[in-house]
Enzyme design. Structure first.
Site, PDB file in Angstrom:
ATOM      1  N   ASP A   1      -0.897  -6.021  -0.010  1.00 48.46           N
ATOM      2  CA  ASP A   1      -1.391  -5.405   1.228  1.00 48.46           C
ATOM      3  C   ASP A   1      -2.907  -5.267   1.217  1.00 48.46           C
ATOM      4  O   ASP A   1      -3.494  -4.864   0.195  1.00 48.46           O
ATOM      5  CB  ASP A   1      -0.812  -3.995   1.373  1.00 48.46           C
ATOM      6  CG  ASP A   1       0.424  -3.960   2.247  1.00 48.46           C
ATOM      7  OD1 ASP A   1       0.477  -4.731   3.217  1.00 48.46           O
ATOM      8  OD2 ASP A   1       1.324  -3.169   1.947  1.00 48.46           O
TER       9      ASP A   1
ATOM     10  N   GLU B   1       8.442  -4.311  11.209  1.00 45.01           N
ATOM     11  CA  GLU B   1       8.972  -3.042  10.700  1.00 45.01           C
ATOM     12  C   GLU B   1       9.456  -2.186  11.864  1.00 45.01           C
ATOM     13  O   GLU B   1       8.723  -1.983  12.851  1.00 45.01           O
ATOM     14  CB  GLU B   1       7.884  -2.305   9.904  1.00 45.01           C
ATOM     15  CG  GLU B   1       8.358  -0.971   9.347  1.00 45.01           C
ATOM     16  CD  GLU B   1       7.456  -0.376   8.265  1.00 45.01           C
ATOM     17  OE1 GLU B   1       6.476  -1.028   7.857  1.00 45.01           O
ATOM     18  OE2 GLU B   1       7.751   0.755   7.838  1.00 45.01           O
TER      19      GLU B   1
ATOM     20  N   GLU C   1      -1.738  -5.402   8.398  1.00 41.33           N
ATOM     21  CA  GLU C   1      -1.065  -4.720   9.508  1.00 41.33           C
ATOM     22  C   GLU C   1      -1.856  -4.888  10.798  1.00 41.33           C
ATOM     23  O   GLU C   1      -3.092  -4.922  10.762  1.00 41.33           O
ATOM     24  CB  GLU C   1      -0.930  -3.222   9.190  1.00 41.33           C
ATOM     25  CG  GLU C   1       0.000  -2.925   8.033  1.00 41.33           C
ATOM     26  CD  GLU C   1       0.247  -1.439   7.830  1.00 41.33           C
ATOM     27  OE1 GLU C   1      -0.115  -0.625   8.715  1.00 41.33           O
ATOM     28  OE2 GLU C   1       0.816  -1.097   6.790  1.00 41.33           O
TER      29      GLU C   1
ATOM     30  N   LYS D   1      -1.237  -9.329   2.935  1.00 37.97           N
ATOM     31  CA  LYS D   1      -0.526  -8.880   4.144  1.00 37.97           C
ATOM     32  C   LYS D   1      -1.463  -7.959   4.913  1.00 37.97           C
ATOM     33  O   LYS D   1      -2.166  -7.143   4.313  1.00 37.97           O
ATOM     34  CB  LYS D   1       0.770  -8.149   3.783  1.00 37.97           C
ATOM     35  CG  LYS D   1       1.523  -7.593   4.997  1.00 37.97           C
ATOM     36  CD  LYS D   1       2.958  -7.238   4.683  1.00 37.97           C
ATOM     37  CE  LYS D   1       3.164  -5.924   4.015  1.00 37.97           C
ATOM     38  NZ  LYS D   1       2.660  -4.752   4.755  1.00 37.97           N
TER      39      LYS D   1
ATOM     40  N   ASP E   1       0.845  -1.198   0.000  1.00 38.96           N
ATOM     41  CA  ASP E   1       0.000   0.000   0.000  1.00 38.96           C
ATOM     42  C   ASP E   1       0.882   1.250   0.000  1.00 38.96           C
ATOM     43  O   ASP E   1       0.389   2.377  -0.134  1.00 38.96           O
ATOM     44  CB  ASP E   1      -0.989  -0.012   1.170  1.00 38.96           C
ATOM     45  CG  ASP E   1      -0.313  -0.050   2.520  1.00 38.96           C
ATOM     46  OD1 ASP E   1       0.925  -0.221   2.586  1.00 38.96           O
ATOM     47  OD2 ASP E   1      -1.021   0.101   3.536  1.00 38.96           O
ATOM     48  N   SER E   2       2.208   1.038   0.077  1.00 38.02           N
ATOM     49  CA  SER E   2       3.159   2.135  -0.094  1.00 38.02           C
ATOM     50  C   SER E   2       3.099   2.673  -1.518  1.00 38.02           C
ATOM     51  O   SER E   2       3.735   3.687  -1.815  1.00 38.02           O
ATOM     52  CB  SER E   2       4.578   1.684   0.252  1.00 38.02           C
ATOM     53  OG  SER E   2       4.907   0.509  -0.473  1.00 38.02           O
TER      54      SER E   2
HETATM   55  O1  KIV Z   1       3.609  -1.218   1.804  1.00 38.87           O
HETATM   56  C1  KIV Z   1       4.807  -1.479   2.025  1.00 38.87           C
HETATM   57  O2  KIV Z   1       5.716  -1.093   1.269  1.00 38.87           O
HETATM   58  C2  KIV Z   1       5.140  -2.243   3.212  1.00 38.87           C
HETATM   59  C3  KIV Z   1       6.585  -2.442   3.513  1.00 38.87           C
HETATM   60  C4  KIV Z   1       7.125  -1.246   4.188  1.00 38.87           C
HETATM   61  C5  KIV Z   1       6.805  -3.649   4.309  1.00 38.87           C
HETATM   62  O3  KIV Z   1       4.282  -2.655   3.920  1.00 38.87           O
END
Ligand code: KIV
Length: 289
Positions: free
Chosen positions: A109, A207, A141, A139, A70-71
């Site tokens: 994500d 992280e 969080e 993934k 999600d980055s």
């Molecule tokens: O979205 C992302 O890039 C991440 C990494 C920082 C692990 O979750």
């Protein structure tokens, strides 16, 4: 095929169950391969990817896991945080990455707002990521509070990677980008990782946690661990690709190592192209019909 060939992640062979008989090429990295790497004391590499070209380049370079992070919100879309990106937007990035990756395990994500409400919401969102985005795992969080979500995903046959320590989607609640798990907070990181692994996460990503805390988590959980700003005792490491390759300008977080200067390469290419257009050197006869 021998047992060793069957379990070797990089051996040439079928693309996996369901692949057409004529299809050949590198074998897909699968979750048991990551577990084998941990069990044999090895390490693997994960990078973010958001489009088909970088996905294919990293895939061919042997990166075992691609993360549709999600980055993308910050690194592609220009948002200040990861919070605004939607599930529909993640699906576009997911499809682009899965189109370019033939060997890597692709993890996507669950964006902010797509899972927090209930385990059912997490399952519904993840089904879309696997069905429409064609990714192999999701993934999520969050800490032990999300163990019921992980359990529901595992029960639905959806592999889930847990993400603990600093969780960017909670940056407002956490008071900004801060190392997690120092001092008394150590126990919380250990408990989160243990609860999520016990609930069925196939991997725990940490992280920005102290290296010794990450090492303790890696020793405590049976599943592979991945670190970003978490020292070198984890099974895998992950970096945002623009940080890894030097595309982004400005100050990098301490945990980033820049392995190339792609920003300069692109800037030089763009300047040279513009110079040649202005001087009339491009296009030359060899580029004309
Ligand atoms: O979205 C992302 O890039 C991440 C990494 C920082 C692990 O979750």
């Amino acid at each position: 095929m021998t047992d060793a060939e069957q379990s070797a992640p990089y051996a040439a062979g079928s693309a996996g169950p369901g692949a057409p008989a004529s299809q050949s090429g590198p074998r897909r990295v699968r979750i048991p391969h990551l577990q084998q790497i941990k069990d044999s004391g090895g390490h693997f590499a994960m990078l973010t990817a958001y489009d088909q070209y970088t996905a294919a380049i990293f895939d061919e370079a042997g990166i075992e896991v691609l993360l549709v992070g999600d980055s993308a919100a910050n690194n592609v879309m220009g948002h200040a945080t990861t919070l605004p990106i939607t599930l529909d937007e993640m699906l576009v990035f997911a499809r682009s990455v899965t189109a370019g990756a033939s060997r890597a395990l692709v993890v996507c994500d669950l964006p902010f707002g797509s899972y927090e409400v209930s385990p059912a919401q997490a399952v519904e969102s993840s089904i879309r990521l696997l069905k429409e985005g064609l990714v192999h795992a999701v993934k999520m969080e969050g800490g032990a509070h999300y163990a019921p979500h992980v359990r529901a995903l595992a029960a639905a046959g959806i592999p889930v990677m847990a993400h603990v320590g600093f969780t960017p989607q909670s940056e407002h609640a956490l008071g900004g980008y801060r190392v997690q798990g120092r001092g008394d907070a150590r126990r919380a990181v250990l408990d989160d990782a243990a609860a999520l692994a016990e609930a069925g996460a196939f991997c725990v990503l940490m992280e920005m946690v102290p290296a010794d805390v990450a090492a303790e988590v890696d020793a405590a959980v049976a599943v592979p661990t991945i670190g970003i700003g978490a020292g070198n005792a984890t099974t895998g490491q992950v970096l945002v690709w623009q940080d890894m390759a030097g595309l982004r300008s400005g100050k990098q977080p301490r945990f980033v190592k820049q392995f190339a200067d792609v920003r300069s390469v692109l800037a030089t290419a763009a300047r040279t192209y513009a110079d040649e257009v202005r001087s009339g050197a491009f296009p030359g006869p060899e580029h004309s019909f």
